[in-house]
Structure formats: structure tokens, C-alpha cells
Design a protein around this motif. Structure first.
Motif, mmCIF file in Angstrom:
data_model
loop_
_atom_site.group_PDB
_atom_site.id
_atom_site.type_symbol
_atom_site.label_atom_id
_atom_site.label_comp_id
_atom_site.label_asym_id
_atom_site.label_seq_id
_atom_site.Cartn_x
_atom_site.Cartn_y
_atom_site.Cartn_z
ATOM 1 N N LEU A 186 -1.749 2.194 -4.205
ATOM 2 C CA LEU A 186 -2.744 2.697 -3.252
ATOM 3 C C LEU A 186 -3.935 3.280 -4.003
ATOM 4 O O LEU A 186 -5.093 3.055 -3.637
ATOM 5 N N LEU A 219 0.815 -1.221 0.000
ATOM 6 C CA LEU A 219 0.000 0.000 0.000
ATOM 7 C C LEU A 219 0.850 1.272 0.000
ATOM 8 O O LEU A 219 0.311 2.372 -0.127
ATOM 9 N N SER A 220 2.169 1.129 0.135
ATOM 10 C CA SER A 220 3.032 2.312 0.268
ATOM 11 C C SER A 220 3.431 2.923 -1.074
ATOM 12 O O SER A 220 4.158 3.913 -1.108
ATOM 13 N N ASP A 221 2.963 2.334 -2.155
ATOM 14 C CA ASP A 221 3.237 2.901 -3.477
ATOM 15 C C ASP A 221 2.003 3.662 -3.947
ATOM 16 O O ASP A 221 0.891 3.123 -3.912
ATOM 17 N N PRO A 222 2.166 4.921 -4.405
ATOM 18 C CA PRO A 222 1.001 5.726 -4.788
ATOM 19 C C PRO A 222 0.137 5.093 -5.877
ATOM 20 O O PRO A 222 -1.090 5.179 -5.813
#
Lengths: 109, 109
Positions: free
Chosen positions: B27, B21-24
Motif C-alpha cells: 500500500l 492493497l491490504s499489505d502495508p
């Protein structure tokens, strides 16, 4: 005396917070800091990595806005930015810490 | 017909979920999928990256246990594993999606 830079609440990014928490060593450090509740010297929390590696992890956590670091004499004191994170992303750190505490993440480090 | 491998609920790791989830781009994809609520063809959600790059992102999301992918004819259908994630890590995906929706993460992609 070394001065550490910290992002303002406005500058804290969700993806940076998630990335910072996605490493087992960093997540474990944040879990320990949350349990201790008060400000701690960086070295007070045992970690399974070399000091230089931990310095990198602490920088990632600081730059993501998760921890605050200040110099006191020869020590670097760290604290969680719980209030700032709750203000910016309500419930995120809390739910992540609850999930981390309910799994074996700590042992996985 | 291509069969996709998925982690069981037991195998879903918190740090892998947070990393995914930490990649735009990832996400944003998860945000869109959550808003659409139903299963979607992979190509139905517009993304700012090349198809091959998106295939990588979808693999990261699938291997983290965040999305389920199945083949239907020539299409790959994706859906969020909301129930599984809520069972394993209560409140995590929900609070992350709320935080993402309240910031400009979508526009930052």
C-alpha cells in the motif's frame, strides 16, 4: 452471555479492512448485509461454507471493524459498521460495495 | 529482455486488488507511486524490505492489475494502472489512497 470485542473507530486499520474484504466469502456476506440494511442473525445470510469456517470469517470481519456482533438469546446478531467506517475511511466501503455489486463477485463465491 | 505479464482490464478481480492493497508495504509503494504520478524505476521508491521481498510485492501488485512493469535497458519501470482501475472499479483506488494518506499507514510500514 457471550460478549464480542470490537475495535474502536480509532483502532480500525485500513489494511485490516482491505484484507477482510479481500476474501470472496466475506465480501459476499458484507454485500448481503449492506443490501438487507438492518441487523441480521448470523445464519440469515446463506453462505457456501461450513458453519465453523463462517465463524472464522465473521471473526475476521468483526476484528477488522466492519461488522458488529451482539448476542440476543441464542442468536448472534450482525450489523455493518457503516457509520464508523465512513467516518474513518470515507468512501472506501461504499466504492468497494458498488464495485462488488457491478461485478460477478457474488457468483464467484 | 524480460517481458512481464499483466491482466487485462476484464481479468482484474476486486478481491485480488483488495488483497494486494491490504499489505502495508504494498500500500505504501502504491501511495508513493501515486504521488510521483509518472513512471518510476522499481528501485526509486525506498522500501523497508529486502530486494527479493520487494520483488514478490511488485509481482502481487502487477498480477492484481494495480501496477504495470516494463523493462527498459537494465531497469524495470513501474507505473500505476490508474485509468484501468478507475474504469473497472470506479472510486476504489482513489478512496483507498485518500484513506491511506489520511492515516499513519506510511509510518506503520
Amino acid at each position: 452471555m457471550k460478549q464480542y470485542q470490537h475495535p474502536t473507530v480509532d483502532q480500525i486499520s485500513l489494511t485490516c479492512v482491505l484484507h477482510a474484504l479481500s476474501d470472496p466469502v466475506r465480501l459476499n456476506y458484507v454485500q448481503c448485509l449492506a443490501k438487507l440494511t438492518s441487523e441480521q442473525p448470523c445464519g440469515a445470510i446463506p453462505t457456501p461454507v461450513a458453519k465453523s469456517t463462517m465463524s472464522h470469517h465473521l471473526r475476521v470481519l468483526r476484528e477488522a471493524g466492519i461488522i458488529h456482533i451482539r448476542t440476543e438469546g441464542t442468536q448472534s446478531m450482525t450489523s455493518l459498521r457503516l457509520h464508523d467506517l465512513e467516518e474513518k475511511f470515507p468512501g472506501v466501503l461504499d466504492s468497494v460495495l458498488k464495485a462488488a455489486n457491478s461485478t460477478t463477485s457474488v457468483e464467484e463465491v
